[in-house]
Write an enzyme that holds these catalytic residues in place. Structure first.
Site, PDB file in Angstrom:
ATOM      1  N   ASN A  13     -22.874  52.129  23.526  1.00 52.54           N
ATOM      2  CA  ASN A  13     -23.316  50.831  24.036  1.00 52.54           C
ATOM      3  C   ASN A  13     -24.691  51.074  24.655  1.00 52.54           C
ATOM      4  O   ASN A  13     -24.800  51.758  25.678  1.00 52.54           O
ATOM      5  CB  ASN A  13     -22.324  50.372  25.099  1.00 52.54           C
ATOM      6  CG  ASN A  13     -22.148  48.875  25.200  1.00 52.54           C
ATOM      7  OD1 ASN A  13     -21.432  48.418  26.076  1.00 52.54           O
ATOM      8  ND2 ASN A  13     -22.767  48.082  24.348  1.00 52.54           N
ATOM      9  N   CYS A  74     -21.279  43.775  32.775  1.00 53.34           N
ATOM     10  CA  CYS A  74     -21.223  44.740  31.680  1.00 53.34           C
ATOM     11  C   CYS A  74     -20.840  46.090  32.272  1.00 53.34           C
ATOM     12  O   CYS A  74     -21.609  46.670  33.043  1.00 53.34           O
ATOM     13  CB  CYS A  74     -22.571  44.817  30.975  1.00 53.34           C
ATOM     14  SG  CYS A  74     -22.642  46.077  29.677  1.00 53.34           S
ATOM     15  N   GLY A  75     -19.667  46.594  31.929  1.00 54.82           N
ATOM     16  CA  GLY A  75     -19.168  47.839  32.516  1.00 54.82           C
ATOM     17  C   GLY A  75     -19.970  49.059  32.108  1.00 54.82           C
ATOM     18  O   GLY A  75     -20.378  49.870  32.955  1.00 54.82           O
ATOM     19  N   ASN A 171     -15.188  37.448  24.832  1.00 56.76           N
ATOM     20  CA  ASN A 171     -15.237  38.710  24.089  1.00 56.76           C
ATOM     21  C   ASN A 171     -13.868  38.927  23.461  1.00 56.76           C
ATOM     22  O   ASN A 171     -12.843  38.454  23.984  1.00 56.76           O
ATOM     23  CB  ASN A 171     -15.563  39.863  25.036  1.00 56.76           C
ATOM     24  CG  ASN A 171     -16.890  39.679  25.726  1.00 56.76           C
ATOM     25  OD1 ASN A 171     -17.935  39.840  25.133  1.00 56.76           O
ATOM     26  ND2 ASN A 171     -16.847  39.326  27.013  1.00 56.76           N
ATOM     27  N   ARG A 190     -19.550  38.656  22.740  1.00 54.54           N
ATOM     28  CA  ARG A 190     -20.353  37.438  22.773  1.00 54.54           C
ATOM     29  C   ARG A 190     -21.728  37.784  23.354  1.00 54.54           C
ATOM     30  O   ARG A 190     -21.857  38.712  24.154  1.00 54.54           O
ATOM     31  CB  ARG A 190     -19.674  36.352  23.617  1.00 54.54           C
ATOM     32  CG  ARG A 190     -19.523  36.721  25.069  1.00 54.54           C
ATOM     33  CD  ARG A 190     -18.996  35.591  25.926  1.00 54.54           C
ATOM     34  NE  ARG A 190     -19.111  35.960  27.344  1.00 54.54           N
ATOM     35  CZ  ARG A 190     -18.918  35.136  28.345  1.00 54.54           C
ATOM     36  NH1 ARG A 190     -18.595  33.881  28.121  1.00 54.54           N
ATOM     37  NH2 ARG A 190     -19.038  35.551  29.583  1.00 54.54           N
ATOM     38  N   CYS A 199     -17.382  48.742  24.719  1.00 53.54           N
ATOM     39  CA  CYS A 199     -17.500  47.667  25.705  1.00 53.54           C
ATOM     40  C   CYS A 199     -16.691  48.057  26.927  1.00 53.54           C
ATOM     41  O   CYS A 199     -15.468  48.201  26.847  1.00 53.54           O
ATOM     42  CB  CYS A 199     -17.001  46.344  25.128  1.00 53.54           C
ATOM     43  SG  CYS A 199     -17.030  44.978  26.317  1.00 53.54           S
ATOM     44  N   THR A 201     -16.162  46.496  30.039  1.00 48.48           N
ATOM     45  CA  THR A 201     -15.216  45.506  30.567  1.00 48.48           C
ATOM     46  C   THR A 201     -14.087  45.272  29.560  1.00 48.48           C
ATOM     47  O   THR A 201     -12.974  44.922  29.947  1.00 48.48           O
ATOM     48  CB  THR A 201     -15.923  44.175  30.880  1.00 48.48           C
ATOM     49  OG1 THR A 201     -16.621  43.712  29.720  1.00 48.48           O
ATOM     50  CG2 THR A 201     -16.883  44.320  32.051  1.00 48.48           C
TER      51      THR A 201
END
Length: 262
Positions: A13, A74-75, A171, A190, A199, A201
């Site tokens: 990411n 955003c984690g 998402n 999204r 991702c 989260t």
């Protein structure tokens, strides 16, 4: 002018990082953010993150999706920002910062593994075929029989834009159980409007959803994503999930300069 930027990735990411402590960046310029995130005409990234000063904590996180719009938490971006803040000399091995969903605490070790405390979760909506919850961003979690051959972009978009979630969308995480405490995850995000390699989260949502639905009884769960491996741990009491930590690597990729006209 020339903009100095830094590129980071957390299990694939990837993010454009900008030190905006002097508040020079035009934060409402959606077109500029989208251009910087464009993989063909810009730097390229799943998102762009500004490191800013905060009156109380070590720093503030401002996060934009690659479409240029400021977005929910955003984690993986938060984990990468902790590593960036360390590189900038803002922190050493611990951080307290504010993001769009509030206060966060994090630690970073010598190997670059960041443990980021996520928001508590007290509501998990379970349905026959899926689970929905918010871990700083909204997430649809759905078990599938075949994760390898699934067309994530097509199937994810169907759910993201369905009547289930209205204009805001959600998402979408597709999950395959590998063992009692190990799950493979692929996510449609999204704002990116495509599958991402990871991702944060999303895997946090998956871990909590799998525990709440009885697929695992562990409170330390391994998540295999397309870009690597993450871990989520939490405390749980009567459906309330607290001390939720997202744990994994946050890696510096490169630093560069780009000419801008704004």
């Amino acid at each position: 002018m020339q903009l100095t930027f830094y590129k980071y990735q957390g299990t694939g990411n990837d993010f454009v990082m900008i030190d905006n402590r002097s508040e020079f960046f035009p934060k409402n310029n959606t077109k500029l953010v989208a251009q910087l995130c464009d993989r063909r005409f810009g730097i390229g990234g799943d998102g762009l993150i500004l490191l800013e000063n905060h009156p109380q904590y070590d720093f503030k996180m401002v996060y934009y999706n690659s479409d240029g719009n400021e977005s929910s938490m955003c984690g993986n971006g938060g984990r990468c920002l902790v590593a960036f803040a360390k590189q900038m000399g803002v922190i050493e091995n611990k951080a307290e910062f504010e993001a769009v969903d509030g206060y966060h605490y994090a630690t970073i070790d010598a190997e670059g593994i960041v443990a980021l405390q996520m928001k508590d979760v007290d509501t998990v909506n379970q349905y026959e075929d899926y689970t929905f919850l918010n871990t700083g961003s909204p997430h649809h979690v759905q078990l599938v029989d075949d994760l390898v051959e699934l067309d994530i972009k097509t199937e994810g978009a169907k759910i993201r834009y369905s009547d289930l979630y209205g204009k805001a969308g959600s998402n979408v995480n597709f999950v395959y159980q590998l063992a009692n405490d190990i799950f493979a995850v692929r996510t449609y995000e999204r704002g990116v409007e495509d599958e991402t390699l990871s991702c944060g989260t999303g895997v946090t949502a998956v871990a909590i959803a799998m525990h709440q639905s009885g697929k695992t009884n562990n409170n330390i769960i391994d998540l295999n994503v397309e870009g690597g491996k993450l871990k989520v741990q939490f405390d749980v009491d009567n459906g309330n999930y607290t001390n939720v930590f997202l744990i994994g690597p946050a890696t510096f990729v490169f630093e560069g300069k780009i000419d801008l006209d704004f």
